[in-house]
Design an enzyme around this catalytic site. Structure first.
Site, PDB file in Angstrom:
ATOM      1  N   TYR A   1       0.816  -1.203   0.000  1.00 14.19           N
ATOM      2  CA  TYR A   1       0.000   0.000   0.000  1.00 14.19           C
ATOM      3  C   TYR A   1       0.858   1.266   0.000  1.00 14.19           C
ATOM      4  O   TYR A   1       0.501   2.266  -0.609  1.00 14.19           O
ATOM      5  CB  TYR A   1      -0.930   0.002   1.223  1.00 14.19           C
TER       6      TYR A   1
ATOM      7  N   TYR B   1       4.299   5.293  -2.246  1.00 15.18           N
ATOM      8  CA  TYR B   1       4.456   6.576  -1.560  1.00 15.18           C
ATOM      9  C   TYR B   1       5.886   6.725  -1.020  1.00 15.18           C
ATOM     10  O   TYR B   1       6.465   7.818  -1.070  1.00 15.18           O
ATOM     11  CB  TYR B   1       3.451   6.695  -0.417  1.00 15.18           C
TER      12      TYR B   1
END
Length: 780
Positions: A481, A485
């Site tokens: 996930y 990022y």
């Protein structure tokens, strides 16, 4: 026909001259002002047009002058000025554009420094500010020395034949001496039979001043100078000498001014609509270039400095930096390891993974997300203001969770929207029965401000402010996930997955390798911490334990033989060391007490001690404070005590502790030495230049050196009560009547000297030269 020529059709000749004076003052705005005047005059008459000009004259600004002053940003400012004018009506748009441009000019000038000038100009300005503070301090010290000299010698010389002073007390004798001075003949004595000038003075004993008083007065002026530049002065809780040392250091000013100017330029570019997905995404191109130049300077400095340890191993600081977390690959690998193993421990405990996204209200965004046009709700907030808003929101939510006994742990990632406004991604784990309460608590705080913005035009509630996803282990891991990022915010590499279309692009369609440097420049400019772990043990302990590798096994055994720690304490260290060296963060987390364990209950904490002086010099001289360091403790550039990490403090189950050394190398930092000594003048330590990471050697004994003992050169450190008392007495003395009379006497004397100089202002003609002419050889 131009607008200025059309304005001549209205009013009298006096009106024409008055309006022309306004047009001449704002040359590049003359046509626009004349067009507005003509529009108003045609509707409401000449008087209404003149009234509008007179009423708003103070708001007008010459755009051409501003564009020429900030040549680097001229094209962007010109485009933004035109856009703001088009947003409003003919009159209101012009006034709004003038107001914005005047505010931009005010922000881009830091007192007298042009923020758009190059770094050399900024460095020179920083030196000037530091020298100005030193000059003020030196002047105050000189004035206090002059005050003490006058106190010691008397305001005027006493009579040549001084009779014996009568009086039982010193005060009585001082009053008699002042009367004798007033009655004696001196340059200020008027001719008889008038009253002696000094006989009407009230004589008082003035206090003796010290350097501490001068430092206190200089510090007050220096702190005010910093505030005028928008710089937060040093903490008033620190020592006075340390504050003056910082405020009088050009390097301190250079760091602060670079930060101030960089943020102001970037904010102006955001307001000029040059930071969005259709222009400079995340930050402006100018900020990216400034950050690149800073990295080049830092790299060049690290290449010129080397470190040598006790084993005679020599490395440049650039080489050592590549071995640590300054290397983005190493930093990314450690982050992913901690995230992955935290998920492993969370799954073992049966906790649920949650992925939250928190964003800011519309007032923090300068442009609209869909069209990149100007946002009418934008209130001028900076990315730093938005980050502080999110931090306050999280602090309130964290306190609420603590009151309710809801514990979460994980990582927070901060990344920018395309317009540079930050938002948070939070990957956390919680107990299954706490998931709903944690989600609702965060949702309530995130959606508290401007709830009307949460609904679309159909009345449906959106996830614009708060979004939550529950991690499904069947679909992917928690590390998956946040992998994108993490990569996007560090270096953009080592992420793309084979067979996944667009996996190498960010959410706006830009390549990660191009986006990462811009995000890094954005975070560095605004001082935003990109990654922070929540509810997990100290990573400093993890890194310090990993210093004790297999190669340091012998040193660790010798340390235990010398210190004789308890077996229970040594066992705790060895267990945690085995987990750390094996790269098992989940085991390390378990041995440190598990998630959300308070630091005081964890078995290991870092161990820091003061840095001790290891040189052969008896005393070190501080270039910043001008004081001698006689202690065994090393002091920094600004006179503050230096503390260095040395190892770990390990605690067993009964609370007994022992220290373990992990810093096994002693490093000596020095300028890089060439192989054959090229480019060096002289030799020895004194030949090396003094920088903030090297120290000058003491001068060798011999002729020309001071014979005064060093102990007599260090001023006495006064208590705060003594300093306040001296400062109060000094201010009362400066405000007294006798000081005013003394200053008037000095002014009278200066006028007499100037008058005497004017009297002989015409010197006689110089006689002709009668000597032998000088001989100059050819070519001179």
């Amino acid at each position: 026909m131009t607008a200025v020529e059309q304005s001549l059709q209205f009013g009298t000749a006096d009106c024409h001259r008055w309006r022309q004076s306004i047009f001449d003052r704002f040359t590049s705005l003359a046509e626009s002002l004349a067009a507005v005047f003509v529009e108003i005059a045609e509707r409401h008459g000449n008087a209404a047009g003149n009234t509008w000009l007179r009423r708003h004259e103070s708001r007008f600004i010459d755009p051409g002058r501003v564009f020429d002053r900030f040549e680097t940003l001229a094209a962007d400012l010109r485009r933004a000025f035109a856009e703001i004018r088009r947003q409003g009506t003919h009159t209101e748009g012009l006034l709004a554009a003038c107001d914005w441009l005047a505010d931009v000019e005010k922000r881009l000038v830091v007192v007298t420094l042009n923020a758009t000038h190059d770094d050399d100009a900024l460095c020179d300005y920083a030196k000037a500010q530091a020298m100005g503070i030193e000059d003020v301090r030196n002047k105050l010290i000189g004035n206090i020395a002059n005050h003490n000299r006058r106190l010691r010698l008397g305001l005027l010389p006493p009579p040549r034949h001084l009779p014996r002073l009568n009086g039982e007390t010193i005060s009585a004798q001082a009053r008699q001496l002042s009367l004798l001075i007033a009655q004696a003949r001196n340059p200020l004595t008027p001719p008889a039979p008038s009253v002696p000038l000094l006989a009407v003075f009230q004589w008082e004993r003035a206090p003796v001043m010290s350097i501490a008083v001068a430092d206190e007065m200089a510090l007050a002026q220096a702190r005010e100078r910093a505030r005028l530049h928008g710089i937060t002065p040093p903490s008033p809780k620190s020592k006075r000498a340390e504050q003056i040392a910082r405020l009088g250091c050009d390097k301190w000013w250079r760091r602060k001014l670079r930060r101030i100017t960089g943020r102001r330029i970037e904010q102006v570019m955001r307001e000029a609509r040059r930071v969005h997905k259709r222009a400079g995404i995340y930050c402006s191109d100018l900020t990216v270039e400034r950050r690149r130049s800073q990295k080049v300077r830092n790299r060049a400095l690290l290449e010129t400095i080397e470190a040598i340890n006790q084993n005679d191993q020599v490395y440049t600081l650039a080489e050592l930096a590549e071995l640590g977390l300054a290397n983005p690959d190493h930093r990314r690998a450690e982050l992913m390891l901690r995230i992955r193993d935290t998920e492993v421990e969370g799954m073992r405990l049966g906790h649920v993974g949650l992925f939250f996204t928190l964003t800011t209200p519309s007032r923090f965004h300068p442009v609209l997300a869909s069209s990149s046009q100007r946002n009418p709700k934008y209130d001028g907030s900076t990315p730093r203001d938005a980050q502080q808003y999110l931090q306050k929101l999280w602090a309130q939510a964290r306190s609420s969770l603590a009151r309710d006994g809801l514990g979460i742990y994980g990582i927070r990632v901060v990344e920018p929207h395309h317009d540079g406004t930050p938002h948070w991604h939070m990957l956390v784990w919680a107990k299954p029965d706490h998931v709903e309460a944690v989600t609702e608590t965060l949702r309530d705080y995130a959606e508290a401000e401007s709830p009307q913005e949460l609904f679309d035009r159909f009345g449906q509630k959106t996830t614009a402010r708060f979004k939550v996803e529950t991690i499904d282990p069947q679909r992917g891991t928690a590390a998956g996930y946040v992998a994108k990022y993490i990569s996007k915010n560090i270096n953009g590499e080592q992420f793309s997955r084979a067979g996944v279309d667009g996996d190498h692009l960010d959410s706006y369609g830009h390549d990660l390798n191009d986006s990462a440097p811009r995000i890094e420049a954005w975070a560095a400019t605004w001082g935003i911490r990109q990654f922070q772990f929540l509810g997990l043990p100290s990573v400093t302990v993890w890194r310090e334990v990993r210093r004790l590798t297999e190669q340091q096994e012998d040193e660790l055994k010798r340390w235990e033989e010398l210190t004789q720690p308890r077996a229970s304490i040594a066992n705790v260290l060895h267990q945690i060391r085995t987990a750390a060296l094996g790269g098992h963060w989940d085991q390390f987390l378990r041995l440190m007490g598990g998630p959300n364990t308070p630091r005081k209950d964890q078995p290991i904490k870092p161990w820091s001690i003061p840095a001790f002086r290891t040189g052969d010099k008896d005393h070190d001289f501080s270039h910043a404070t001008g004081e001698m360091n006689r202690s065994f403790v090393e002091h920094g550039r600004y006179g503050d005590e230096i503390k260095v990490p040395k190892g770990l403090v390990v605690k067993d189950h009964k609370g007994r502790t022992a220290e373990f050394l992990t810093r096994l190398y002693r490093w000596d930092v020095r300028p890089k030495r060439s192989a054959a000594g090229a480019g060096r003048s002289g030799g020895g330590e004194a030949a090396d230049p003094w920088t903030c990471v090297t120290n000058c050697t003491d001068p060798a004994p011999g002729d020309g050196q001071s014979l005064v003992p060093k102990a007599l050169l260090t001023p006495k450190e006064l208590t705060q009560e003594e300093l306040d008392e001296q400062l109060q007495r000094y201010r009362e003395w400066r405000a007294s009547e006798e000081v005013r009379q003394e200053m008037e006497s000095v002014e009278i004397e200066e006028r007499m000297v100037r008058a005497m100089a004017h009297r002989f202002a015409k010197p006689e003609a110089l006689p002709e030269w009668q000597g032998v002419q000088e001989y100059f050889p050819e070519g001179i």
